[in-house]
Design a protein around this motif. Structure first.
Motif, PDB file in Angstrom:
ATOM      1  N   UNK A   1       0.833  -1.187   0.000  1.00 57.59           N
ATOM      2  CA  UNK A   1       0.000   0.000   0.000  1.00 57.59           C
ATOM      3  C   UNK A   1       0.871   1.241   0.000  1.00 57.59           C
ATOM      4  N   UNK A   2       0.457   2.213  -0.777  1.00 62.46           N
ATOM      5  CA  UNK A   2       1.203   3.468  -0.838  1.00 62.46           C
ATOM      6  C   UNK A   2       0.886   4.381   0.341  1.00 62.46           C
ATOM      7  N   UNK A   3      -0.319   4.230   0.895  1.00 56.20           N
ATOM      8  CA  UNK A   3      -0.718   5.052   2.027  1.00 56.20           C
ATOM      9  C   UNK A   3      -1.292   4.172   3.131  1.00 56.20           C
ATOM     10  N   UNK A   4      -1.146   4.646   4.356  1.00 56.17           N
ATOM     11  CA  UNK A   4      -1.751   3.962   5.493  1.00 56.17           C
ATOM     12  C   UNK A   4      -2.571   4.985   6.280  1.00 56.17           C
ATOM     13  N   UNK A   5      -3.530   4.479   7.037  1.00 53.23           N
ATOM     14  CA  UNK A   5      -4.404   5.358   7.808  1.00 53.23           C
ATOM     15  C   UNK A   5      -4.169   5.112   9.288  1.00 53.23           C
ATOM     16  N   UNK A   6      -3.959   6.202  10.023  1.00 56.22           N
ATOM     17  CA  UNK A   6      -3.820   6.159  11.471  1.00 56.22           C
ATOM     18  C   UNK A   6      -5.057   6.788  12.088  1.00 56.22           C
ATOM     19  N   UNK A   7      -5.502   6.226  13.193  1.00 54.25           N
ATOM     20  CA  UNK A   7      -6.545   6.865  13.982  1.00 54.25           C
ATOM     21  C   UNK A   7      -5.927   7.272  15.304  1.00 54.25           C
ATOM     22  N   UNK A   8      -5.947   8.554  15.589  1.00 54.79           N
ATOM     23  CA  UNK A   8      -5.427   9.073  16.855  1.00 54.79           C
ATOM     24  C   UNK A   8      -6.600   9.190  17.811  1.00 54.79           C
ATOM     25  N   UNK A   9      -6.707   8.227  18.713  1.00 55.46           N
ATOM     26  CA  UNK A   9      -7.810   8.186  19.665  1.00 55.46           C
ATOM     27  C   UNK A   9      -7.867   9.462  20.496  1.00 55.46           C
ATOM     28  N   UNK A  10      -6.709   9.965  20.889  1.00 51.58           N
ATOM     29  CA  UNK A  10      -6.663  11.169  21.727  1.00 51.58           C
ATOM     30  C   UNK A  10      -7.200  12.401  20.998  1.00 51.58           C
ATOM     31  N   UNK A  11      -7.137  12.401  19.672  1.00 55.06           N
ATOM     32  CA  UNK A  11      -7.614  13.526  18.874  1.00 55.06           C
ATOM     33  C   UNK A  11      -8.964  13.239  18.223  1.00 55.06           C
ATOM     34  N   UNK A  12      -9.369  11.961  18.220  1.00 58.04           N
ATOM     35  CA  UNK A  12     -10.611  11.576  17.563  1.00 58.04           C
ATOM     36  C   UNK A  12     -10.570  11.818  16.068  1.00 58.04           C
ATOM     37  N   UNK A  13      -9.402  11.569  15.469  1.00 59.58           N
ATOM     38  CA  UNK A  13      -9.201  11.951  14.077  1.00 59.58           C
ATOM     39  C   UNK A  13      -8.378  10.900  13.331  1.00 59.58           C
ATOM     40  N   UNK A  14      -8.702  10.698  12.055  1.00 57.61           N
ATOM     41  CA  UNK A  14      -7.936   9.809  11.181  1.00 57.61           C
ATOM     42  C   UNK A  14      -6.969  10.631  10.335  1.00 57.61           C
ATOM     43  N   UNK A  15      -5.835  10.036  10.042  1.00 59.75           N
ATOM     44  CA  UNK A  15      -4.812  10.660   9.206  1.00 59.75           C
ATOM     45  C   UNK A  15      -4.380   9.664   8.141  1.00 59.75           C
ATOM     46  N   UNK A  16      -4.348  10.087   6.882  1.00 54.63           N
ATOM     47  CA  UNK A  16      -3.828   9.262   5.798  1.00 54.63           C
ATOM     48  C   UNK A  16      -2.409   9.734   5.516  1.00 54.63           C
ATOM     49  N   UNK A  17      -1.468   8.784   5.560  1.00 52.85           N
ATOM     50  CA  UNK A  17      -0.048   9.106   5.519  1.00 52.85           C
ATOM     51  C   UNK A  17       0.638   8.223   4.483  1.00 52.85           C
ATOM     52  N   UNK A  18       1.607   8.776   3.714  1.00 55.03           N
ATOM     53  CA  UNK A  18       2.378   7.929   2.809  1.00 55.03           C
ATOM     54  C   UNK A  18       3.086   6.819   3.591  1.00 55.03           C
ATOM     55  N   UNK A  19       3.067   5.612   3.069  1.00 55.68           N
ATOM     56  CA  UNK A  19       3.680   4.460   3.737  1.00 55.68           C
ATOM     57  C   UNK A  19       5.164   4.410   3.398  1.00 55.68           C
ATOM     58  N   UNK A  20       5.896   5.394   3.915  1.00 58.93           N
ATOM     59  CA  UNK A  20       7.343   5.480   3.717  1.00 58.93           C
ATOM     60  C   UNK A  20       7.933   6.169   4.938  1.00 58.93           C
ATOM     61  N   UNK A  21       9.217   5.982   5.134  1.00 62.27           N
ATOM     62  CA  UNK A  21       9.883   6.637   6.271  1.00 62.27           C
ATOM     63  C   UNK A  21       9.742   8.147   6.188  1.00 62.27           C
ATOM     64  N   UNK A  22       9.873   8.690   4.975  1.00 59.78           N
ATOM     65  CA  UNK A  22       9.764  10.141   4.806  1.00 59.78           C
ATOM     66  C   UNK A  22       8.351  10.624   5.153  1.00 59.78           C
ATOM     67  N   UNK A  23       7.340   9.898   4.671  1.00 61.75           N
ATOM     68  CA  UNK A  23       5.957  10.268   4.949  1.00 61.75           C
ATOM     69  C   UNK A  23       5.626  10.164   6.424  1.00 61.75           C
ATOM     70  N   UNK A  24       6.105   9.108   7.065  1.00 58.72           N
ATOM     71  CA  UNK A  24       5.859   8.921   8.496  1.00 58.72           C
ATOM     72  C   UNK A  24       6.562   9.991   9.318  1.00 58.72           C
ATOM     73  N   UNK A  25       7.791  10.328   8.920  1.00 59.41           N
ATOM     74  CA  UNK A  25       8.545  11.361   9.635  1.00 59.41           C
ATOM     75  C   UNK A  25       7.822  12.716   9.523  1.00 59.41           C
ATOM     76  N   UNK A  26       7.351  13.044   8.332  1.00 64.53           N
ATOM     77  CA  UNK A  26       6.621  14.302   8.131  1.00 64.53           C
ATOM     78  C   UNK A  26       5.335  14.314   8.958  1.00 64.53           C
ATOM     79  N   UNK A  27       4.665  13.180   9.024  1.00 61.44           N
ATOM     80  CA  UNK A  27       3.448  13.058   9.833  1.00 61.44           C
ATOM     81  C   UNK A  27       3.741  13.368  11.296  1.00 61.44           C
ATOM     82  N   UNK A  28       4.793  12.774  11.844  1.00 61.15           N
ATOM     83  CA  UNK A  28       5.122  13.001  13.258  1.00 61.15           C
ATOM     84  C   UNK A  28       5.575  14.432  13.528  1.00 61.15           C
ATOM     85  N   UNK A  29       6.133  15.098  12.512  1.00 59.44           N
ATOM     86  CA  UNK A  29       6.507  16.499  12.692  1.00 59.44           C
ATOM     87  C   UNK A  29       5.254  17.371  12.800  1.00 59.44           C
ATOM     88  N   UNK A  30       4.205  17.002  12.052  1.00 59.39           N
ATOM     89  CA  UNK A  30       2.951  17.764  12.090  1.00 59.39           C
ATOM     90  C   UNK A  30       2.117  17.418  13.314  1.00 59.39           C
TER      91      UNK A  30
END
Length: 109
Positions: A1-30
């Motif tokens: 898969x090119x993208x994966x979906x995270x659900x942040x229970x603490x935020x009550x929100x889903x995030x679609x993120x590129x399934x790569x180290x770069x995409x995951x790193x950018x996600x955690x920065x945001x």
């Protein structure tokens, strides 16, 4: 898969993120998450989960692997029985909150 979906229970929100180290790193920065209070969960889906699991393990997050059959059983027990990446992410978060999943280690990879 090119993208994966995270659900942040603490935020009550889903995030679609590129399934790569770069995409995951950018996600955690945001959207930074506490190492102490965060459990990363994933379904065993061939090799699609490997990169993200290793990424979070190397950063020190607790990572748990769920059997996709368990998630499917929970989905089938709901009224809507609707399976999407977002509904899967929410079910995975619920199962993790209930203590489900096998704790992974870097050595397993």
């Amino acid at each position: 898969k090119e993208e994966i979906v995270f659900y942040a229970d603490s935020l009550g929100q889903c995030f679609t993120v590129p399934n790569s180290s770069e995409g995951l790193r950018a996600f955690l920065e945001r959207v930074p998450f506490s190492l102490k209070d965060t459990i990363v969960g994933c379904e065993a889906t061939g090799d699609y989960h490997r990169e993200s699991c290793l990424f979070f393990l190397h950063l020190g997050y607790q990572v748990r692997m769920l059997n996709p059959i368990l998630a499917k059983q929970v989905i089938n027990a709901t009224i809507r029985k609707k399976k999407t990446d977002e509904s899967d992410a929410k079910i995975i978060a619920k199962l993790l909150a209930d203590g489900q999943g096998e704790k992974l280690t870097i050595e397993q990879y």
